[in-house]
Structures are given as structure tokens and as C-alpha cells.
Scaffold this motif. Structure first.
Motif, PDB file in Angstrom:
ATOM      1  N   LEU A   1       0.825  -1.207   0.000  1.00 50.69           N
ATOM      2  CA  LEU A   1       0.000   0.000   0.000  1.00 50.69           C
ATOM      3  C   LEU A   1       0.856   1.252   0.000  1.00 50.69           C
ATOM      4  CD1 LEU A   1      -2.859   1.157   0.109  1.00 50.69           C
ATOM      5  CD2 LEU A   1      -2.721   1.047   2.615  1.00 50.69           C
ATOM      6  N   GLY A   2       1.896   1.250   0.827  1.00 49.53           N
ATOM      7  CA  GLY A   2       2.782   2.402   0.860  1.00 49.53           C
ATOM      8  C   GLY A   2       3.562   2.567  -0.426  1.00 49.53           C
ATOM      9  N   ASP A   3       4.000   1.443  -1.011  1.00 50.82           N
ATOM     10  CA  ASP A   3       4.780   1.507  -2.243  1.00 50.82           C
ATOM     11  C   ASP A   3       3.964   2.066  -3.405  1.00 50.82           C
ATOM     12  OD1 ASP A   3       7.446  -0.179  -1.668  1.00 50.82           O
ATOM     13  OD2 ASP A   3       5.777  -1.113  -0.627  1.00 50.82           O
ATOM     14  N   ILE A   4       2.670   1.743  -3.420  1.00 55.50           N
ATOM     15  CA  ILE A   4       1.796   2.241  -4.489  1.00 55.50           C
ATOM     16  C   ILE A   4       1.324   3.656  -4.191  1.00 55.50           C
ATOM     17  CG2 ILE A   4      -0.404   1.867  -5.664  1.00 55.50           C
ATOM     18  CD1 ILE A   4      -0.040  -1.130  -5.158  1.00 55.50           C
ATOM     19  N   GLY A   5       1.000   3.899  -2.926  1.00 60.53           N
ATOM     20  CA  GLY A   5       0.381   5.172  -2.555  1.00 60.53           C
ATOM     21  C   GLY A   5       1.224   6.394  -2.818  1.00 60.53           C
ATOM     22  N   ILE A   6       2.545   6.249  -2.790  1.00 63.78           N
ATOM     23  CA  ILE A   6       3.388   7.438  -2.972  1.00 63.78           C
ATOM     24  C   ILE A   6       3.266   8.023  -4.377  1.00 63.78           C
ATOM     25  CG2 ILE A   6       5.053   6.773  -1.215  1.00 63.78           C
ATOM     26  CD1 ILE A   6       6.926   5.878  -3.489  1.00 63.78           C
ATOM     27  N   TYR A   7       2.718   7.249  -5.315  1.00 66.02           N
ATOM     28  CA  TYR A   7       2.628   7.746  -6.686  1.00 66.02           C
ATOM     29  C   TYR A   7       1.258   8.335  -7.012  1.00 66.02           C
ATOM     30  CZ  TYR A   7       7.019   5.342  -7.193  1.00 66.02           C
ATOM     31  OH  TYR A   7       8.326   4.947  -7.019  1.00 66.02           O
ATOM     32  N   PHE A   8       0.384   8.456  -6.002  1.00 65.23           N
ATOM     33  CA  PHE A   8      -0.894   9.106  -6.236  1.00 65.23           C
ATOM     34  C   PHE A   8      -0.711  10.621  -6.159  1.00 65.23           C
ATOM     35  CE2 PHE A   8      -3.949   5.453  -4.904  1.00 65.23           C
ATOM     36  CZ  PHE A   8      -3.454   4.698  -5.946  1.00 65.23           C
ATOM     37  N   LYS A   9      -1.635  11.341  -6.761  1.00 62.99           N
ATOM     38  CA  LYS A   9      -1.564  12.806  -6.746  1.00 62.99           C
ATOM     39  C   LYS A   9      -1.561  13.308  -5.305  1.00 62.99           C
ATOM     40  CE  LYS A   9      -3.763  13.663 -11.226  1.00 62.99           C
ATOM     41  NZ  LYS A   9      -4.933  14.208 -11.926  1.00 62.99           N
ATOM     42  N   PRO A  10      -0.581  14.132  -4.942  1.00 67.27           N
ATOM     43  CA  PRO A  10      -0.474  14.543  -3.541  1.00 67.27           C
ATOM     44  C   PRO A  10      -1.286  15.772  -3.160  1.00 67.27           C
ATOM     45  CG  PRO A  10       1.432  15.311  -4.769  1.00 67.27           C
ATOM     46  CD  PRO A  10       0.571  14.538  -5.748  1.00 67.27           C
ATOM     47  N   GLU A  11      -1.951  16.446  -4.113  1.00 67.95           N
ATOM     48  CA  GLU A  11      -2.568  17.728  -3.810  1.00 67.95           C
ATOM     49  C   GLU A  11      -3.568  17.655  -2.663  1.00 67.95           C
ATOM     50  OE1 GLU A  11      -1.874  16.719  -6.773  1.00 67.95           O
ATOM     51  OE2 GLU A  11      -0.849  18.351  -7.826  1.00 67.95           O
ATOM     52  N   SER A  12      -4.476  16.674  -2.679  1.00 69.73           N
ATOM     53  CA  SER A  12      -5.503  16.605  -1.640  1.00 69.73           C
ATOM     54  C   SER A  12      -4.888  16.321  -0.282  1.00 69.73           C
ATOM     55  CB  SER A  12      -6.546  15.540  -1.995  1.00 69.73           C
ATOM     56  OG  SER A  12      -5.931  14.258  -2.105  1.00 69.73           O
ATOM     57  N   MET A  13      -3.881  15.440  -0.240  1.00 72.28           N
ATOM     58  CA  MET A  13      -3.217  15.144   1.024  1.00 72.28           C
ATOM     59  C   MET A  13      -2.453  16.359   1.533  1.00 72.28           C
ATOM     60  SD  MET A  13      -1.896  11.222   0.481  1.00 72.28           S
ATOM     61  CE  MET A  13      -1.194  11.517  -1.149  1.00 72.28           C
ATOM     62  N   VAL A  14      -1.804  17.070   0.628  1.00 77.18           N
ATOM     63  CA  VAL A  14      -1.061  18.273   1.015  1.00 77.18           C
ATOM     64  C   VAL A  14      -2.024  19.330   1.546  1.00 77.18           C
ATOM     65  CG1 VAL A  14       0.264  20.218   0.126  1.00 77.18           C
ATOM     66  CG2 VAL A  14       0.905  17.891  -0.499  1.00 77.18           C
ATOM     67  N   ARG A  15      -3.162  19.492   0.892  1.00 77.20           N
ATOM     68  CA  ARG A  15      -4.139  20.484   1.336  1.00 77.20           C
ATOM     69  C   ARG A  15      -4.608  20.175   2.752  1.00 77.20           C
ATOM     70  NH1 ARG A  15      -7.272  19.726  -2.383  1.00 77.20           N
ATOM     71  NH2 ARG A  15      -6.509  21.350  -3.798  1.00 77.20           N
ATOM     72  N   ARG A  16      -4.925  18.915   3.011  1.00 73.06           N
ATOM     73  CA  ARG A  16      -5.375  18.519   4.345  1.00 73.06           C
ATOM     74  C   ARG A  16      -4.259  18.689   5.366  1.00 73.06           C
ATOM     75  NH1 ARG A  16      -6.148  13.592   3.302  1.00 73.06           N
ATOM     76  NH2 ARG A  16      -8.150  13.940   2.272  1.00 73.06           N
ATOM     77  N   SER A  17      -3.049  18.316   4.976  1.00 71.55           N
ATOM     78  CA  SER A  17      -1.912  18.415   5.884  1.00 71.55           C
ATOM     79  C   SER A  17      -1.618  19.861   6.257  1.00 71.55           C
ATOM     80  CB  SER A  17      -0.685  17.775   5.224  1.00 71.55           C
ATOM     81  OG  SER A  17       0.464  17.958   6.005  1.00 71.55           O
ATOM     82  N   LEU A  18      -1.612  20.748   5.270  1.00 69.67           N
ATOM     83  CA  LEU A  18      -1.299  22.144   5.549  1.00 69.67           C
ATOM     84  C   LEU A  18      -2.404  22.827   6.360  1.00 69.67           C
ATOM     85  CD1 LEU A  18       0.429  23.529   2.320  1.00 69.67           C
ATOM     86  CD2 LEU A  18       1.449  22.942   4.514  1.00 69.67           C
TER      87      LEU A  18
ATOM     88  N   PRO B   1      -3.303  28.545  -1.938  1.00 73.18           N
ATOM     89  CA  PRO B   1      -3.076  27.747  -3.151  1.00 73.18           C
ATOM     90  C   PRO B   1      -1.605  27.687  -3.543  1.00 73.18           C
ATOM     91  CG  PRO B   1      -5.023  29.118  -3.423  1.00 73.18           C
ATOM     92  CD  PRO B   1      -4.384  29.532  -2.123  1.00 73.18           C
ATOM     93  N   ASP B   2      -0.874  28.789  -3.368  1.00 72.64           N
ATOM     94  CA  ASP B   2       0.550  28.780  -3.728  1.00 72.64           C
ATOM     95  C   ASP B   2       1.345  27.814  -2.862  1.00 72.64           C
ATOM     96  OD1 ASP B   2       0.178  30.572  -5.750  1.00 72.64           O
ATOM     97  OD2 ASP B   2       0.865  32.328  -4.628  1.00 72.64           O
ATOM     98  N   ARG B   3       1.056  27.800  -1.561  1.00 72.82           N
ATOM     99  CA  ARG B   3       1.773  26.903  -0.663  1.00 72.82           C
ATOM    100  C   ARG B   3       1.418  25.448  -0.954  1.00 72.82           C
ATOM    101  NH1 ARG B   3       1.181  30.524   4.909  1.00 72.82           N
ATOM    102  NH2 ARG B   3       3.117  31.713   4.618  1.00 72.82           N
ATOM    103  N   ILE B   4       0.149  25.183  -1.218  1.00 72.42           N
ATOM    104  CA  ILE B   4      -0.271  23.821  -1.538  1.00 72.42           C
ATOM    105  C   ILE B   4       0.401  23.351  -2.824  1.00 72.42           C
ATOM    106  CG2 ILE B   4      -2.243  22.402  -2.227  1.00 72.42           C
ATOM    107  CD1 ILE B   4      -3.964  24.193  -0.372  1.00 72.42           C
ATOM    108  N   ARG B   5       0.384  24.208  -3.827  1.00 75.43           N
ATOM    109  CA  ARG B   5       0.990  23.835  -5.107  1.00 75.43           C
ATOM    110  C   ARG B   5       2.487  23.585  -4.960  1.00 75.43           C
ATOM    111  NH1 ARG B   5       2.368  27.893 -10.058  1.00 75.43           N
ATOM    112  NH2 ARG B   5       2.831  26.352 -11.655  1.00 75.43           N
ATOM    113  N   ARG B   6       3.171  24.476  -4.240  1.00 75.67           N
ATOM    114  CA  ARG B   6       4.620  24.333  -4.087  1.00 75.67           C
ATOM    115  C   ARG B   6       4.978  23.032  -3.374  1.00 75.67           C
ATOM    116  NH1 ARG B   6       6.388  28.457  -0.210  1.00 75.67           N
ATOM    117  NH2 ARG B   6       6.157  26.813   1.340  1.00 75.67           N
ATOM    118  N   MET B   7       4.304  22.753  -2.273  1.00 79.73           N
ATOM    119  CA  MET B   7       4.616  21.549  -1.514  1.00 79.73           C
ATOM    120  C   MET B   7       4.290  20.292  -2.316  1.00 79.73           C
ATOM    121  SD  MET B   7       3.435  20.613   2.356  1.00 79.73           S
ATOM    122  CE  MET B   7       4.184  19.239   3.255  1.00 79.73           C
ATOM    123  N   ALA B   8       3.153  20.300  -3.029  1.00 78.15           N
ATOM    124  CA  ALA B   8       2.754  19.134  -3.827  1.00 78.15           C
ATOM    125  C   ALA B   8       3.720  18.906  -4.977  1.00 78.15           C
ATOM    126  CB  ALA B   8       1.330  19.319  -4.344  1.00 78.15           C
TER     127      ALA B   8
END
Length: 354
Positions: free
Chosen positions: A194-211, A223-230
């Protein structure tokens, strides 16, 4: 003779059709969510500026910014997990007038990418910081670390106190968490497959929730911070390094903190949802003579939420640091002696008169 009733036809098996539909839907979701790495050249052009440079540090091409007063106290800023040197931009502006401000993308982060050592633990990062300081021809620095970078900073100070003028810990990692306190994304990353596959999914939603969780004010997750981190997570090699770090980093041992004798400032956001403010008091109790400043209305990233106030506190602390030694002035050549001068040797210490 009565008409025979025809046998009802057996119902068609529809499960293959359903399976095919489900497989197609799953494939569509995977294709939509899959996010390959972005070209390094594109991200370098987007996230460097005129103060950026790349230098070799332990075999990796590290992204470094060196700015401010070249004659001031050198201040080295270390970002946290999945962060980048951009999180310190506010502090760099505030501290630049009086200090030499150096920020860096750790290996597996930002624009630095992976390194030949292929280790991404706190201990490996402390070694990286030592090589960076050497390559910048610095003897000592004021070391500032946030979150994971805070753990790197105090680990470095505990093992190499002669290289640290002062230590500033910003919402730093240091004390073990209970299993139920480990973030969900870390638990998923540690799960095989799960971890090996999951890292290749789009990170935007996770980054948004994390930030949104990282700041006391969710509006700070711009939006700029989310985009930069993702996007920087998709720098070649960064996601693989993140996965390896999640699986290889052992719980930290805070015992060395009690032996430290480095002037220390602990700076914390009172509304930190990730590392509780109780840890700030634990740092203060464990580090001899440590000073503590808590900003009650800020979250896990106080240096971004209120750079002016937090940097002002750090600047006041750093103001007491001694300046680095200046290069010695060249010794002028001796003036020629006048003709007939007495060349008698004099004693090195003249005897006192009675």
C-alpha cells in the motif's frame, strides 16, 4: 395431450460483466490519481531565485540560499519533513539585516533530491549538515530547526557542540509518540505494498489537508503553498526518500538533551496539532538554561504564520551571539633600519627597576 411447459431459461451470468465494469472503474481511478515525477529542470526554474545556488554536499547537489549580512552571525535554517527552504522566507527577510542567513533543502526534499548515501534518518541528516558547514567554510553556526529539522538540529548540537553557537528549536520533534498518535499517512507508508503504491498518487488533496492542520488559521494553507509543496514532493526521488524515511527512522532518544550545554531558545505554536505544546516544556526541562517562548495563536508552522513576531524573538536571542572571527589583517613589512643602528640583542622581558 396437455402442452408441456417449457423450462425457464437459466439466467445469464452477469458477474463477469460486473467484474469488468469494476476493473475498468478502478483502472480509471488509478490513471486519474497516478502522478509521475515532474521534470527536475521545470521545478528548478520555478522554485529558485537569484540567491539560490547548488553546491556539492556529500555527493548530492544541494539547493542552498545564502543571503543577508555576510559579516553577521551565520544562521543555518533547517526545514521539517516534506518541507523545503521556502518555509523560512519570512525569517530570511527579517534576519538578513543583522545575520548571514543560510537555508537548505535536505536530501529527499525540495530541489536537492536523493543522495548517494541513500539514508534519510535524523542521524544521516546531522552528518549532511556537518558537511554543509564545512563546505561553506564556517567554524560555528546558530542552528535553527523546525519539526523534523528541529530533531536534526538538537541531534547535531548534542554530538557536535563545538560547531554550534546557539540552538533555536521551532515546534521540534524529539519525544516518542504513542502508536495511536502516529499520523495516518505515516502508518499507511509503513504498510507493505500500500505504501509503495500510494506514494505515486496525486499529492494535492493530502497536502491540502496536511497544511490546513499545520496552521492555526486554515486560510494560511494558500493555493501557492499547496501547489509548491505538492510539486516539490514530485521532484525526482523525493517520494521514494519519504517512504524510506518513514520505514527506517527509529524513535528518537531524548536522553542526550540532558547533557547539552548549548544556549537554546525553544519557540512554539500554542495551537500545534501535530507536536503538542507539552513537548516544549519537556525540552525546556531537559536542556540546561533553555528559554521558552510560546505563541498561543499559532500552529505547527509559526515561522510562516507570523514571521515578523517569531523572527523578532529569534533575532533578540541571536543578538547575544558572538560574531564569527574576522580574517586577520596582513602584517605590514618592517621598515628599514637607519644606518648605524645598534643591533645588540635585548632581553625578551626587561627587568623592573628597583
Amino acid at each position: 395431450m396437455p402442452t408441456r411447459r417449457r423450462r425457464s431459461e437459466a439466467p445469464r451470468r452477469r458477474w463477469p460483466l460486473y467484474a469488468l465494469f469494476a476493473t475498468g472503474a478502478l483502472a480509471g481511478v488509478v490513471l486519474w490519481a497516478y502522478a509521475p515525477s515532474l521534470p527536475a529542470e521545470t521545478l528548478i526554474a520555478r522554485y529558485t531565485n537569484d540567491r539560490s545556488r547548488f553546491i556539492d554536499v556529500g555527493g548530492v547537489r544541494a539547493h542552498v540560499r545564502d543571503q543577508g549580512n555576510p559579516d553577521g552571525v551565520p544562521v543555518l535554517l533547517i526545514h521539517g519533513s516534506n518541507g523545503s527552504l521556502q518555509v523560512w522566507e519570512g525569517w530570511a527577510r527579517e534576519l538578513a539585516q543583522s545575520s548571514r542567513v543560510i537555508s537548505v533543502d535536505l536530501p529527499g526534499h525540495g530541489l536537492t533530491g536523493t543522495w548517494p548515501r541513500d539514508e534519510y534518518t535524523v542521524e544521516a541528516y546531522a552528518d549532511f549538515i556537518e558537511v554543509l558547514i564545512d563546505n561553506l567554510h564556517l567554524d560555528k553556526v546558530v542552528l535553527v530547526g523546525h519539526s523534523l529539522g528541529g530533531a536534526v538540529a538538537w541531534s547535531f548540537a548534542a554530538t557536535r557542540p563545538d560547531r554550534v553557537i546557539q540552538l533555536v528549536l521551532v515546534d521540534a520533534a524529539g519525544y516518542p509518540r504513542q502508536d495511536d498518535e502516529v499520523p495516518l499517512m505515516t502508518r499507511l507508508a509503513r504498510t507493505p505494498v500500500l505504501g509503495d503504491i500510494g506514494i505515486y498518487f496525486k499529492p494535492e488533496s493530502m497536502v491540502r489537508r496536511s497544511l490546513r492542520d499545520a496552521y492555526a488559521d486554515p486560510a494560511q494553507a494558500t493555493p501557492d503553498r499547496i501547489r509548491r509543496m505538492a510539486e516539490l514532493q514530485r521532484f525526482p526521488g523525493n517520494r521514494e526518500a519519504t517512504l524510506q524515511r518513514a520505514r527506517t527512522q527509529e524513535p528518537l532518544d531524548p536522553t542526550p538533551l540532558r547533557r547539552m550545554d548549548v544556549p537554546t531558545l525553544i519557540l512554539w505554536g500554542g495551537k500545534d496539532r501535530w507536536v503538542p505544546a507539552a513537548d516544549a516544556f519537556r525540552f525546556q526541562n531537559d536542556i540546561k538554561g533553555a528559554k521558552l517562548e510560546i505563541f498561543g495563536n499559532l500552529g505547527h508552522n509559526p515561522m510562516e504564520e507570523d514571521p515578523k513576531a517569531t523572527a523578532a524573538t529569534a533575532a533578540a536571542f541571536i543578538a547575544g551571539a558572538p560574531l564569527p572571527p574576522q580574517p586577520a589583517e596582513p602584517t605590514p613589512p618592517p621598515e628599514p633600519e637607519p644606518a648605524g643602528a645598534d643591533h645588540a640583542v635585548q632581553p625578551s622581558v626587561m627587568p623592573e627597576k628597583d
